[in-house]
Scaffold this motif. Structure first.
Motif, PDB file in Angstrom:
ATOM      1  N   GLY A  92       8.433  19.613   1.826  1.00 24.58           N
ATOM      2  CA  GLY A  92       7.824  18.638   0.936  1.00 24.58           C
ATOM      3  C   GLY A  92       8.555  18.485  -0.380  1.00 24.58           C
ATOM      4  N   THR A  93       9.439  19.425  -0.693  1.00 23.48           N
ATOM      5  CA  THR A  93      10.235  19.356  -1.918  1.00 23.48           C
ATOM      6  C   THR A  93      11.652  18.830  -1.655  1.00 23.48           C
ATOM      7  OG1 THR A  93      10.787  21.694  -1.559  1.00 23.48           O
ATOM      8  CG2 THR A  93       9.014  21.204  -3.128  1.00 23.48           C
ATOM      9  N   TRP A  94      11.876  18.347  -0.433  1.00 19.60           N
ATOM     10  CA  TRP A  94      13.215  17.872  -0.062  1.00 19.60           C
ATOM     11  C   TRP A  94      13.401  16.447  -0.581  1.00 19.60           C
ATOM     12  CZ3 TRP A  94      16.899  21.028   1.156  1.00 19.60           C
ATOM     13  CH2 TRP A  94      18.075  20.575   1.751  1.00 19.60           C
TER      14      TRP A  94
ATOM     15  N   LYS B  17      11.030  21.400 -11.201  1.00 16.75           N
ATOM     16  CA  LYS B  17      10.408  20.279 -11.892  1.00 16.75           C
ATOM     17  C   LYS B  17       9.289  19.682 -11.040  1.00 16.75           C
ATOM     18  CE  LYS B  17      14.534  18.894 -14.509  1.00 16.75           C
ATOM     19  NZ  LYS B  17      15.583  17.846 -14.677  1.00 16.75           N
ATOM     20  N   GLN B  18       9.539  19.597  -9.741  1.00 13.81           N
ATOM     21  CA  GLN B  18       8.520  19.046  -8.838  1.00 13.81           C
ATOM     22  C   GLN B  18       7.259  19.909  -8.820  1.00 13.81           C
ATOM     23  OE1 GLN B  18       9.774  17.791  -4.837  1.00 13.81           O
ATOM     24  NE2 GLN B  18      11.893  18.135  -5.466  1.00 13.81           N
ATOM     25  N   ARG B  19       7.458  21.201  -8.900  1.00 14.67           N
ATOM     26  CA  ARG B  19       6.334  22.132  -8.753  1.00 14.67           C
ATOM     27  C   ARG B  19       5.660  22.506 -10.068  1.00 14.67           C
ATOM     28  NH1 ARG B  19       6.101  25.055  -3.955  1.00 14.67           N
ATOM     29  NH2 ARG B  19       5.441  26.939  -5.065  1.00 14.67           N
ATOM     30  N   SER B  20       6.206  21.998 -11.165  1.00 19.41           N
ATOM     31  CA  SER B  20       5.643  22.382 -12.474  1.00 19.41           C
ATOM     32  C   SER B  20       4.395  21.551 -12.806  1.00 19.41           C
ATOM     33  CB  SER B  20       6.690  22.152 -13.561  1.00 19.41           C
ATOM     34  OG  SER B  20       7.070  20.788 -13.630  1.00 19.41           O
TER      35      SER B  20
ATOM     36  N   ALA C 100       1.544  15.034  -5.036  1.00 22.37           N
ATOM     37  CA  ALA C 100       0.270  15.756  -5.119  1.00 22.37           C
ATOM     38  C   ALA C 100       0.191  16.569  -6.401  1.00 22.37           C
ATOM     39  CB  ALA C 100       0.111  16.665  -3.901  1.00 22.37           C
ATOM     40  N   ARG C 101       1.269  17.230  -6.759  1.00 27.30           N
ATOM     41  CA  ARG C 101       1.236  18.123  -7.924  1.00 27.30           C
ATOM     42  C   ARG C 101       1.091  17.374  -9.239  1.00 27.30           C
ATOM     43  NH1 ARG C 101       1.818  23.179  -6.611  1.00 27.30           N
ATOM     44  NH2 ARG C 101       2.830  23.774  -4.647  1.00 27.30           N
TER      45      ARG C 101
ATOM     46  N   ALA D 184      -4.513  11.424  -3.850  1.00 32.01           N
ATOM     47  CA  ALA D 184      -5.802  12.114  -3.763  1.00 32.01           C
ATOM     48  C   ALA D 184      -5.833  13.080  -2.589  1.00 32.01           C
ATOM     49  CB  ALA D 184      -6.920  11.080  -3.612  1.00 32.01           C
ATOM     50  N   ALA D 185      -6.552  14.192  -2.774  1.00 33.75           N
ATOM     51  CA  ALA D 185      -6.812  15.095  -1.657  1.00 33.75           C
ATOM     52  C   ALA D 185      -7.750  14.393  -0.677  1.00 33.75           C
ATOM     53  CB  ALA D 185      -7.435  16.389  -2.165  1.00 33.75           C
ATOM     54  N   LEU D 186      -7.475  14.542   0.612  1.00 30.92           N
ATOM     55  CA  LEU D 186      -8.222  13.812   1.625  1.00 30.92           C
ATOM     56  C   LEU D 186      -8.939  14.734   2.612  1.00 30.92           C
ATOM     57  CD1 LEU D 186      -5.620  10.989   2.454  1.00 30.92           C
ATOM     58  CD2 LEU D 186      -7.435  10.980   0.730  1.00 30.92           C
ATOM     59  N   ASP D 187      -9.167  15.956   2.214  1.00 27.69           N
ATOM     60  CA  ASP D 187      -9.829  16.916   3.113  1.00 27.69           C
ATOM     61  C   ASP D 187     -11.152  16.381   3.627  1.00 27.69           C
ATOM     62  OD1 ASP D 187      -8.331  19.869   2.484  1.00 27.69           O
ATOM     63  OD2 ASP D 187      -8.182  18.352   0.927  1.00 27.69           O
ATOM     64  N   ASP D 188     -11.886  15.680   2.762  1.00 25.07           N
ATOM     65  CA  ASP D 188     -13.209  15.189   3.146  1.00 25.07           C
ATOM     66  C   ASP D 188     -13.156  14.117   4.220  1.00 25.07           C
ATOM     67  OD1 ASP D 188     -11.919  13.720   1.099  1.00 25.07           O
ATOM     68  OD2 ASP D 188     -13.788  12.688   0.580  1.00 25.07           O
ATOM     69  N   LEU D 189     -11.986  13.516   4.458  1.00 25.97           N
ATOM     70  CA  LEU D 189     -11.879  12.479   5.475  1.00 25.97           C
ATOM     71  C   LEU D 189     -11.724  13.052   6.878  1.00 25.97           C
ATOM     72  CD1 LEU D 189      -9.484   9.842   3.854  1.00 25.97           C
ATOM     73  CD2 LEU D 189     -11.916  10.222   3.463  1.00 25.97           C
ATOM     74  N   TYR D 190     -11.146  14.219   6.977  1.00 29.52           N
ATOM     75  CA  TYR D 190     -10.781  14.765   8.281  1.00 29.52           C
ATOM     76  C   TYR D 190     -11.989  15.226   9.091  1.00 29.52           C
ATOM     77  CZ  TYR D 190      -5.697  14.858   7.498  1.00 29.52           C
ATOM     78  OH  TYR D 190      -4.378  14.522   7.307  1.00 29.52           O
ATOM     79  N   GLY D 191     -12.849  16.033   8.489  1.00 29.65           N
ATOM     80  CA  GLY D 191     -13.959  16.611   9.226  1.00 29.65           C
ATOM     81  C   GLY D 191     -13.469  17.406  10.414  1.00 29.65           C
ATOM     82  N   SER D 192     -14.188  17.297  11.534  1.00 30.31           N
ATOM     83  CA  SER D 192     -13.821  18.054  12.731  1.00 30.31           C
ATOM     84  C   SER D 192     -12.517  17.552  13.346  1.00 30.31           C
ATOM     85  CB  SER D 192     -14.939  17.965  13.770  1.00 30.31           C
ATOM     86  OG  SER D 192     -15.171  16.614  14.147  1.00 30.31           O
TER      87      SER D 192
END
Length: 426
Positions: A382-384, A423-426, A114-115, A120-128
Motif C-alpha cells: 500500500g506504500t508502493w 511521509k506517507q505513514r506520518s 487512509a492515513r 473513509a473506513a468502510l468496515d460497517d459496509l461489509y458485515g458477514s
C-alpha cells in the motif's frame, strides 16, 4: 486492469460525465449536477469517478449499474464521471479541491489516502460478507486494522506461452528462473526474441524476481526491504535476459496488450488475465499460462495481483449516501459484480462466491489462472507509491544493464524510498 496501465495509450477514450436521475440517463455538466437532481426530486447527487476502461461496453455497464441504484434509491442521483488519460494524477489533484468526487476507484491501493483521512473506513459496509472476500482483497485495503475500500476486480498478471512453440523446441514450461532464461534464449531467432516483459525490458520482472527469491519490497512495519541479499541476487540474475539478448524491446504496444504473442512475434509474454479472450480468439487452445517461476529451487513462483478498489471520500459532504452506493453495488449486487468481472475483458471477482459462479473462469486456462492467483498472488504494498516505485525501478534498470554495483544501487534506492514511505505513514 492495473493502475499504471491507465496512463498508457490504450486508455484513449473520450471523457465526460453523465447523470443518472430517477433511473434515466441524461447529459449533465460535470460541474453542475444539481440541476438534474432537482428535476428528479433526488435530495442528493453523488459524483462517482471511474478511469476510462478500454474494454468495450464498460462505460455503458457502469451507467446501467448507476441507473439501477437510483431506481432502488430515488432520493440519490448519481453522476458518473468517466476520466480519460492519467487518471491517478487527475484524481490526486481533484481530491485537494471542492470538486473532489464522493466515490472513486483507485488502482493499487494507497495507504497514504487512509492515513491522511482522505478516504473513509468502510468496515460497517461489509458485515458477514467480509468472509466472502479473498485474502488479498481484504489485506490490500486494510490499514491499522480497518478496511478503507472495497475491491471490485482482481487483475492477475502471468506469463503466457505458445504451447506449440515450446513443444517443438522440446521445452517444458519453466519452473525456475534459470529455466526461463534458457528457454527465452533457445526460443530466440534471428528475426524474433523469446520473451516479452515490456518495452523497457523490465516491466514487472524486477518485482517478480525479488519476490520469487524470497525477498520483499516493503515490510509490514513500513520499512523498505528491497535492498536484501535475496533482492540483489535476483536482480543480478535478471541481468542474464539482457545479456542473452532474448528480450523483445520497443514493440508497437506494451506488455499489457497481447499483440506480441498473438502476432507470433514472441512465444512467451508477460500479460494480464484481461487479455485472455483476445488471446484465445487469436490462438485457440495453443497457449498456456504460468507464474513467474521461482528464482531457484526452493523459491516461490509469483503472480502479480492488481485491480481496482472503490473508496469513499471521507472529506466530502455526502459520506452516508456514498457508502450506501458502494454497499449496494459492491457488497449486495453479486449479479452485477459477476457481470463486471467477466463481460468486459476478463477479471477475477474478489468475492469468492461470485468467482465460483463466474462461468468464464470455471474451466481451461482461465480457471488455471484463478488457481495461480490463489496460490501465488501478491499485491504491491500500500506504500508502493509512484515515487517509491520509480527509485526501485531506476536501480533495477541500472543493475540489469550492468551500470553499477547492485548492493550500492539498492541501498541508495531503499533510503530514498524510505523517506517517501515515512511521509506517507506520518
Amino acid at each position: 486492469m492495473s493502475a499504471r496501465i491507465t496512463e498508457l495509450s490504450r486508455r484513449r477514450f473520450l471523457g465526460g460525465s453523465l447523470m443518472i436521475v430517477a433511473g434515466a440517463v441524461t447529459a449533465a455538466c460535470s460541474t453542475d449536477p444539481t440541476g438534474g437532481s432537482s428535476s428528479s426530486g433526488a435530495r442528493t447527487t453523488l459524483n462517482v469517478w471511474y478511469h476510462a476502461y478500454g474494454e468495450a461496453g464498460a462505460q455503458q455497464a457502469v451507467l446501467r449499474y448507476a441507473t439501477a441504484f437510483t431506481k432502488a434509491n430515488p432520493d440519490i442521483a448519481v453522476k458518473v464521471s468517466w476520466v480519460p488519460g492519467d487518471y491517478t494524477s487527475k484524481l490526486n489533484a481533484t481530491l485537494l479541491t471542492d470538486a473532489a468526487p464522493d466515490v472513486f476507484e483507485i488502482g493499487d491501493f494507497s495507504e497514504s489516502l487512509a492515513r491522511r483521512g482522505q478516504i473513509a473506513a468502510l468496515d460497517d459496509l461489509y458485515g458477514s460478507a467480509k468472509a466472502d472476500f479473498n485474502e488479498n482483497a481484504v489485506s490490500s485495503v486494510t490499514v491499522d486494522g480497518k478496511l478503507y475500500g472495497v475491491k471490485t476486480i482482481d487483475d492477475v498478471m502471468v506469463l503466457y506461452y505458445r504451447k506449440s512453440r515450446l513443444s517443438k523446441a522440446g521445452i517444458t514450461p519453466p519452473a525456475t528462473f534459470d529455466a526461463l532464461a534458457t528457454a527465452a534464449k533457445d526460443l530466440s531467432t534471428k528475426k524474433n526474441k523469446g520473451l516479452f516483459v515490456g518495452n523497457d525490458g523490465l516491466g514487472d520482472s524486477a518485482i517478480m524476481a525479488v519476490r520469487s527469491n524470497g525477498g520483499d519490497l516493503v515490510a509490514d512495519n513500513g520499512k523498505a526491504v528491497f535492498d536484501s541479499p535475496q533482492a540483489r541476487e535476483a536482480l543480478t540474475g535478471l541481468k542474464r535476459l539482457h545479456d542473452d539478448k532474448s528480450l523483445l524491446l520497443g514493440f508497437t504496444t506494451d506488455w499489457w496488450d497481447p499483440s506480441a504473442i498473438t502476432q507470433n512475434v514472441v512465444p512467451m509474454q508477460w500479460c494480464g488475465l484481461w487479455a485472455m479472450p483476445a488471446i484465445k480468439t487469436a490462438l485457440g487452445d495453443d497457449f498456456g499460462v504460468m507464474p513467474w517461476p521461482a528464482f531457484k529451487a526452493g523459491g516461490t513462483p509469483v503472480v502479480r495481483v492488481g485491480g481496482w478498489t472503490t473508496c469513499v471520500n471521507a472529506k466530502g459532504k455526502k459520506v452516508d449516501a456514498a457508502k450506501k452506493f458502494v454497499q449496494w453495488l459492491w457488497i449486495q449486487q453479486s449479479d452485477l459484480q459477476k457481470d463486471w468481472s467477466q463481460s468486459y475483458g476478463l477479471h477475477i471477482p474478489p468475492r469468492k462466491s461470485v468467482a465460483a459462479a463466474a462461468d468464464k473462469l470455471s474451466q481451461g486456462t482461465a480457471k488455471e489462472t484463478v488457481e495461480l492467483a490463489a496460490a501465488y498472488g501478491k499485491n504491491n504494498p500500500g506504500t508502493w507509491s509512484t515515487a517509491v516505485s520509480t527509485v526501485f525501478t531506476t536501480a533495477a534498470t541500472k543493475i540489469v544493464g550492468g551500470q553499477g554495483d547492485p548492493a550500492r544501487l539498492l541501498e541508495g534506492a531503499a533510503k530514498q524510498a524510505q523517506s517517501d514511505i515515512d511521509k506517507q505513514r506520518s
